[in-house]
Enzyme design. Structure first.
Site, PDB file in Angstrom:
ATOM      1  N   ASP A 289       9.363  12.532  11.797  1.00 43.57           N
ATOM      2  CA  ASP A 289       8.167  13.271  12.156  1.00 43.57           C
ATOM      3  C   ASP A 289       8.170  14.607  11.400  1.00 43.57           C
ATOM      4  O   ASP A 289       8.279  14.608  10.166  1.00 43.57           O
ATOM      5  CB  ASP A 289       8.104  13.456  13.680  1.00 43.57           C
ATOM      6  CG  ASP A 289       6.836  14.120  14.163  1.00 43.57           C
ATOM      7  OD1 ASP A 289       5.805  13.428  14.225  1.00 43.57           O
ATOM      8  OD2 ASP A 289       6.868  15.327  14.465  1.00 43.57           O
TER       9      ASP A 289
ATOM     10  N   TYR B 278       1.835  23.664  13.594  1.00 42.65           N
ATOM     11  CA  TYR B 278       0.757  22.884  12.970  1.00 42.65           C
ATOM     12  C   TYR B 278      -0.233  23.805  12.262  1.00 42.65           C
ATOM     13  O   TYR B 278      -0.736  23.487  11.177  1.00 42.65           O
ATOM     14  CB  TYR B 278       0.039  22.028  14.018  1.00 42.65           C
ATOM     15  CG  TYR B 278       0.784  20.759  14.334  1.00 42.65           C
ATOM     16  CD1 TYR B 278       0.442  19.551  13.742  1.00 42.65           C
ATOM     17  CD2 TYR B 278       1.856  20.769  15.219  1.00 42.65           C
ATOM     18  CE1 TYR B 278       1.136  18.390  14.021  1.00 42.65           C
ATOM     19  CE2 TYR B 278       2.561  19.609  15.508  1.00 42.65           C
ATOM     20  CZ  TYR B 278       2.192  18.427  14.908  1.00 42.65           C
ATOM     21  OH  TYR B 278       2.887  17.283  15.183  1.00 42.65           O
TER      22      TYR B 278
ATOM     23  N   HIS C 186       8.155   5.383  16.665  1.00 36.79           N
ATOM     24  CA  HIS C 186       8.203   6.725  16.098  1.00 36.79           C
ATOM     25  C   HIS C 186       9.426   7.518  16.565  1.00 36.79           C
ATOM     26  O   HIS C 186      10.026   8.258  15.791  1.00 36.79           O
ATOM     27  CB  HIS C 186       6.918   7.439  16.505  1.00 36.79           C
ATOM     28  CG  HIS C 186       6.730   8.802  15.936  1.00 36.79           C
ATOM     29  ND1 HIS C 186       6.109   9.023  14.741  1.00 36.79           N
ATOM     30  CD2 HIS C 186       7.064  10.021  16.429  1.00 36.79           C
ATOM     31  CE1 HIS C 186       6.066  10.320  14.501  1.00 36.79           C
ATOM     32  NE2 HIS C 186       6.641  10.958  15.507  1.00 36.79           N
TER      33      HIS C 186
END
Length: 385
Positions: free
Chosen positions: A181, A311, A363
C-alpha cells in the site's frame, strides 16, 4: 546525549480515562439507518457496524492487545523534527538480515504482529536459521504513535528519507525492506535515495500505472486486463476516501476524531473493499481483534487528521508524479487477489527480479495470508544473500 538523535525506550500506556471515554461514546452513538435494500456498495451497512461497535465497546479488551504490543521492544527517536515510533525486534541469530517493514493506510505496526515470531526466530516456526531477520517496524510520521505530526510536508520521499536515517541510526548499513500500500510507494523512493544500502525490496499491494504505450496495452494478458479493470473500478467507485483525504483532510478529520463510530466505519470499509473477496465480511478476512486493535490505535492517538494528511501531501507533491529513473534495487512483487500490479508497467520503473501471484489473501497480506507472504519474502531474500 543530543535529544535530536537519541533513541528512547517507549511503552504504550493508554490512560484508563481514554478507554472509558471510548466505551461511553460507542454506547451513546447516534446512528443513521440503513437504506432499504442497500448493501456494501453504498458503504458500511449499519446492521454490521452496530455489531462491530458493540463488540468494541463490550467484549474487545484493549489492555490485552496493548500488552501484546508491549511484549516487543519499542522506541522513539526524533528525525526531521518529528518523533518516530518503531518496534525493533532483534533475532537471537546475531548475523540475521536487517529487515525494514513498512505498513500502509489504514494500517499500523499491527499489520506485522503475526510475522514477528517467524521472521526473528524461524527455527521455532518450522523454518531455517538462515532466514532469520532483525526487524525494524516504524509507524509512519503522523500515524499511530508517531503522531500527530507537528509539521506539514511529509511526502513519501520525506518519509523514505526519515526511514533511511532511522536505519542508519540503528547501525544497519545494509538491509532489506518489505511493504505494501503506502509502503509500496515509500520503499521504491527509499531504494532510489539509498540504493547502496538496500539488499532488496519486497512489495505487496503495489500500484502500477499504465504507461500509455499502445504496444504495452496490446500485450496485456487476460489476467492483466482483469486487474486493470479492477483498478478502474477502484478509481470510479471506491476512491472517495482518497479524494477527500487528498483534498480536504482537515474537514473529514473532525468527524473521525470526535466519533469512534465514524473512525470505525472509515477504516472498516477499506477492510471490506480490499480484502480477499472470498471473505464475506471484513472480520472473516482479518481477525476481529486485530482489526479493532488497528482501529483503536488510530482512535487513541488522535491521528485521523495527520494520517489523512499524507494523502494531501501525495496529491500535491509534483515530484512524486514526475518521471523517474529506473531503480537498480532488486525488487520482488507479490500479487494477491485484490492487487492491481501489472509486471510490464512495474518493470518500467523498477528492477523486477521476482513476481509471484497468489489465489488467496488480499490487500492486507501480512494479516490475511501471513504464511504466503512469509514464504515469498524468505525465498526472495534468500536469492539475494
Amino acid at each position: 546525549m543530543d535529544i535530536t538523535t537519541d533513541i528512547r525506550p517507549f511503552r504504550i500506556d493508554i490512560p484508563q480515562a481514554d478507554i472509558d471515554d471510548l466505551h461511553a461514546r460507542l454506547t451513546r452513538a447516534r446512528w443513521a439507518d440503513d437504506l432499504p435494500g442497500a448493501g456494501w456498495e453504498r458503504g458500511v451497512p449499519a446492521s454490521y457496524l452496530k455489531q462491530l461497535a458493540d463488540y468494541w465497546a463490550t467484549s474487545y479488551d484493549w489492555r490485552k492487545h496493548e500488552t501484546e504490543l508491549n511484549s516487543h521492544p519499542q522506541f522513539v527517536t526524533t528525525i526531521d523534527g518529528e518523533d518516530i515510533h518503531f518496534l525493533h525486534v532483534r533475532s537471537r541469530v546475531e548475523n540475521a538480515t536487517p529487515l525494514l517493514l513498512v505498513h500502509g493506510w489504514p494500517g499500523s505496526v499491527v499489520e506485522f504482529l503475526d510475522l514477528i515470531g517467524p521472521l526473528t526466530d524461524p527455527v521455532a516456526h518450522g523454518g531455517d536459521e538462515a532466514d532469520a531477520f532483525h526487524l525494524v517496524i516504524p509507524s509512519h510520521p503522523g500515524h499511530g504513535f508517531s503522531g500527530p505530526i507537528s509539521h506539514t510536508g511529509w511526502t513519501d520521499a520525506r518519509t523514505a528519507a526519515a526511514f533511511a536515517v532511522l536505519m542508519e541510526r540503528l547501525g544497519y548499513d545494509r538491509y532489506a525492506a518489505q511493504g505494501g500500500d503506502v509502503g509500496a510507494f515509500i520503499l521504491p523512493a527509499l531504494g532510489r535515495l539509498a540504493p547502496d544500502k538496500m539488499i532488496g525490496i519486497h512489495l505487496n499491494a503495489h500500484v502500477t500505472f499504465p504507461t500509455g504505450d499502445p504496444a504495452d496495452m496490446a500485450a496485456l494478458t487476460e489476467a492483466e486486463r482483469v486487474r486493470l479493470a479492477v483498478f478502474k473500478d477502484f478509481q470510479d467507485d471506491k476512491s472517495g476516501y482518497m479524494q477527500v483525504q487528498g483534498t480536504r483532510p482537515l474537514t473529514v478529520s473532525y468527524g473521525l476524531t470526535d466519533s469512534p463510530i465514524a473512525q470505525l466505519a472509515w477504516i472498516t470499509e477499506k477492510f471490506k473493499d480490499w480484502t480477499d473477496p472470498a471473505a464475506e465480511l471484513p472480520d472473516d478476512a482479518v481477525d476481529r481483534n486485530r482489526l479493532l486493535t488497528n482501529i483503536s490505535i488510530y482512535w487513541f492517538t488522535g491521528t485521523a487528521l495527520s494520517s489523512a494528511n499524507s494523502y494531501y501531501e501525495r496529491f500535491h507533491d509534483a515530484a512524486a508524479w514526475a518521471p523517474k529513473e529506473r531503480s537498480t534495487v532488486p525488487t520482488a512483487v507479490a500479487v494477491f487477489t485484490t492487487d492491481v500490479a501489472i509486471r510490464r508497467f512495474a518493470e518500467k520503473t523498477d528492477t523486477i527480479v521476482r513476481w509471484t501471484e497468489f489465489d488467496r489473501g488480499g490487500h492486507f497480506a501480512a494479516m490475511e495470508a501471513p504464511d504466503l507472504l512469509l514464504a515469498d519474502l524468505r525465498a526472495f531474500i534468500r536469492s539475494l544473500t
